[in-house]
Design a protein around this motif. Structure first.
Motif, PDB file in Angstrom:
ATOM      1  N   VAL A 162      41.959  37.808  47.404  1.00 29.90           N
ATOM      2  CA  VAL A 162      41.114  36.716  47.897  1.00 29.90           C
ATOM      3  C   VAL A 162      39.856  37.285  48.550  1.00 29.90           C
ATOM      4  O   VAL A 162      38.740  36.795  48.322  1.00 29.90           O
ATOM      5  N   ILE A 163      40.023  38.327  49.352  1.00 30.68           N
ATOM      6  CA  ILE A 163      38.867  38.975  49.998  1.00 30.68           C
ATOM      7  C   ILE A 163      37.903  39.501  48.935  1.00 30.68           C
ATOM      8  O   ILE A 163      36.680  39.351  49.043  1.00 30.68           O
ATOM      9  N   LYS A 164      38.471  40.072  47.896  1.00 28.06           N
ATOM     10  CA  LYS A 164      37.654  40.614  46.798  1.00 28.06           C
ATOM     11  C   LYS A 164      36.864  39.499  46.105  1.00 28.06           C
ATOM     12  O   LYS A 164      35.666  39.656  45.811  1.00 28.06           O
ATOM     13  N   GLU A 165      37.532  38.381  45.855  1.00 31.26           N
ATOM     14  CA  GLU A 165      36.877  37.251  45.172  1.00 31.26           C
ATOM     15  C   GLU A 165      35.723  36.701  46.018  1.00 31.26           C
ATOM     16  O   GLU A 165      34.635  36.416  45.500  1.00 31.26           O
ATOM     17  N   ILE A 166      35.961  36.559  47.321  1.00 25.47           N
ATOM     18  CA  ILE A 166      34.927  35.992  48.205  1.00 25.47           C
ATOM     19  C   ILE A 166      33.770  36.981  48.379  1.00 25.47           C
ATOM     20  O   ILE A 166      32.597  36.596  48.374  1.00 25.47           O
ATOM     21  N   SER A 167      34.100  38.247  48.500  1.00 33.48           N
ATOM     22  CA  SER A 167      33.059  39.274  48.674  1.00 33.48           C
ATOM     23  C   SER A 167      32.138  39.346  47.462  1.00 33.48           C
ATOM     24  O   SER A 167      30.950  39.669  47.577  1.00 33.48           O
ATOM     25  N   ALA A 168      32.694  39.055  46.295  1.00 35.41           N
ATOM     26  CA  ALA A 168      31.925  39.178  45.049  1.00 35.41           C
ATOM     27  C   ALA A 168      30.981  38.004  44.801  1.00 35.41           C
ATOM     28  O   ALA A 168      30.161  38.042  43.881  1.00 35.41           O
ATOM     29  N   PHE A 182      44.490  27.738  49.209  1.00 29.30           N
ATOM     30  CA  PHE A 182      43.101  28.214  49.254  1.00 29.30           C
ATOM     31  C   PHE A 182      42.852  29.309  48.216  1.00 29.30           C
ATOM     32  O   PHE A 182      41.787  29.364  47.593  1.00 29.30           O
ATOM     33  N   LYS A 183      43.845  30.164  48.009  1.00 30.52           N
ATOM     34  CA  LYS A 183      43.651  31.280  47.071  1.00 30.52           C
ATOM     35  C   LYS A 183      43.391  30.778  45.646  1.00 30.52           C
ATOM     36  O   LYS A 183      42.779  31.484  44.838  1.00 30.52           O
ATOM     37  N   LEU A 184      43.839  29.548  45.351  1.00 30.12           N
ATOM     38  CA  LEU A 184      43.581  28.974  44.030  1.00 30.12           C
ATOM     39  C   LEU A 184      42.095  28.649  43.862  1.00 30.12           C
ATOM     40  O   LEU A 184      41.541  28.788  42.774  1.00 30.12           O
ATOM     41  N   PHE A 185      41.468  28.210  44.953  1.00 25.28           N
ATOM     42  CA  PHE A 185      40.014  27.965  44.925  1.00 25.28           C
ATOM     43  C   PHE A 185      39.278  29.279  44.688  1.00 25.28           C
ATOM     44  O   PHE A 185      38.349  29.354  43.886  1.00 25.28           O
ATOM     45  N   ALA A 186      39.717  30.314  45.398  1.00 26.56           N
ATOM     46  CA  ALA A 186      39.055  31.619  45.293  1.00 26.56           C
ATOM     47  C   ALA A 186      39.241  32.231  43.908  1.00 26.56           C
ATOM     48  O   ALA A 186      38.334  32.878  43.375  1.00 26.56           O
ATOM     49  N   ALA A 187      40.410  32.011  43.314  1.00 32.17           N
ATOM     50  CA  ALA A 187      40.719  32.639  42.024  1.00 32.17           C
ATOM     51  C   ALA A 187      40.118  31.897  40.833  1.00 32.17           C
ATOM     52  O   ALA A 187      40.077  32.433  39.721  1.00 32.17           O
ATOM     53  N   ASN A 188      39.650  30.686  41.053  1.00 31.07           N
ATOM     54  CA  ASN A 188      39.086  29.880  39.962  1.00 31.07           C
ATOM     55  C   ASN A 188      37.864  30.578  39.356  1.00 31.07           C
ATOM     56  O   ASN A 188      36.869  30.813  40.036  1.00 31.07           O
TER      57      ASN A 188
END
Length: 329
Positions: free
Chosen positions: A322-328, A282-288
């Motif tokens: 991951v939290i940072k990516e989703i929050s942004a 899942f973190k790969l989706f978030a980091a894309n």
């Protein structure tokens, strides 16, 4: 006069030749009744010979294997069709002899003659033997022996490529889910080996076969109701996508909203182990950095739920990012 002329000790090549002759006999007399005295005698002799081949290749517990003896054995073994005969006759051997034969075949995949792996050359010219080994998963009596041999054979890149490019790859989705746990686990181990050992070959296979492969992988393995199947599949998916050789495949996978939804469901799995493995994908989706709009929309729609979930998620590494990516979003 008795004992004056001692019999000459057998050379490794002699043992191979006699083994081959016994295998030919066994193959020709496979229909004989079990009580056939001559056949039983030949079977006992064959078992002894295969045990001796194993001793030459591995050493006997008291001494290490002798390089020259191993070379002689290997040359003679692949000079004619001894490997073919051994594979074909394996179901007719007793359990202990099957085990010994499996170890002999495994060792021979690594033996070099004049800096060449002769087993690889032989298999390239006899690829139908791979078909036989793979089909062994359909026979409970020999599945584990053939499976073990197969994994050793696919150490050779050209042989792994043959299996990857064959129709057999689709069969593995069935074999992995066989009701017999040991056979299913063995098939899963072979499947993983095929998809992780030879990086460039695997990357080429996944790129060429992306659509059907991941369709099967997602629907039959990641969505399986069997815990072990699902856990092994999500772990393997992570191994494949996180491998640098598969970066193009990874980008394609994490650009799919359908794949994202599967991973989000796995994050909610009742098993913590599956949740953790799912997180690594899942973190790969978030980091894309180039998320397609449809992926962004799903993450935004589920942002609150995801943030709440990760707040209590027991994993430290990468969680904050991951939290940072989703929050942004």
């Amino acid at each position: 006069m008795k004992g004056l002329f001692k019999s000459k000790p057998r050379t490794p090549a002699d043992v191979v030749r006699q083994t081959r002759e016994l295998l030919i006999f066994l193959d020709l007399h496979s229909g004989s009744r079990g009580g056939d005295a001559k056949r039983e005698e030949k079977m006992a002799e064959l078992s002894k010979n295969i045990r001796e081949l194993k001793s030459i290749l591995y050493g006997n517990g008291e001494s290490e294997p002798v390089t020259e003896a191993c070379v002689q054995l290997t040359q003679e073994f692949f000079r004619e069709n001894t490997l073919r005969l051994l594979i074909i006759c394996l179901p007719k051997l007793n359990l202990e002899t099957r085990k010994d034969a499996t170890q002999v075949v495994a060792n021979l995949q690594r033996q070099q003659v004049s800096s060449k792996i002769v087993a690889s050359e032989y298999l390239e010219a006899n690829k139908d033997l791979l078909d036989t080994l793979i089909s062994g998963y359909e026979n409970m009596d020999i599945a584990l022996h053939y499976g073990s041999m197969l994994r050793e054979c696919i150490r050779h890149q050209s042989i792994a490529r043959y299996v990857l490019e064959s129709d057999h790859m689709k069969k593995f989705f069935d074999y992995i889910q066989l009701p017999n746990f040991d056979i299913a686990s063995d098939a899963s181990a072979t499947f993983k080996e095929l998809l992780t050992r030879h990086k460039a070959t695997v990357a080429e296979f996944l790129s060429k076969n992306y659509d059907w492969f991941f369709s099967e992988f997602n629907t039959r393995l990641l969505s399986s109701t069997n815990y072990i199947t699902k856990r092994q599949a999500i772990k393997l998916l992570g191994d494949m996508l996180l491998d640098r050789s598969n970066s193009a495949v990874m980008m394609r996978y994490v650009s799919s909203k359908d794949n994202l939804m599967i991973l989000m469901n796995l994050l909610r799995d009742s098993s913590k182990n599956i949740q953790i493995e799912a997180f690594h994908v899942f973190k790969l989706f978030a980091a894309n950095k180039n998320k397609p709009t449809e992926v962004v929309n799903i993450l935004v729609t589920n942002r609150s739920k995801l943030l709440r979930f990760f707040a209590g998620f027991k994993i430290d590494k990468d969680k904050e990012q991951v939290i940072k990516e989703i929050s942004a979003l």
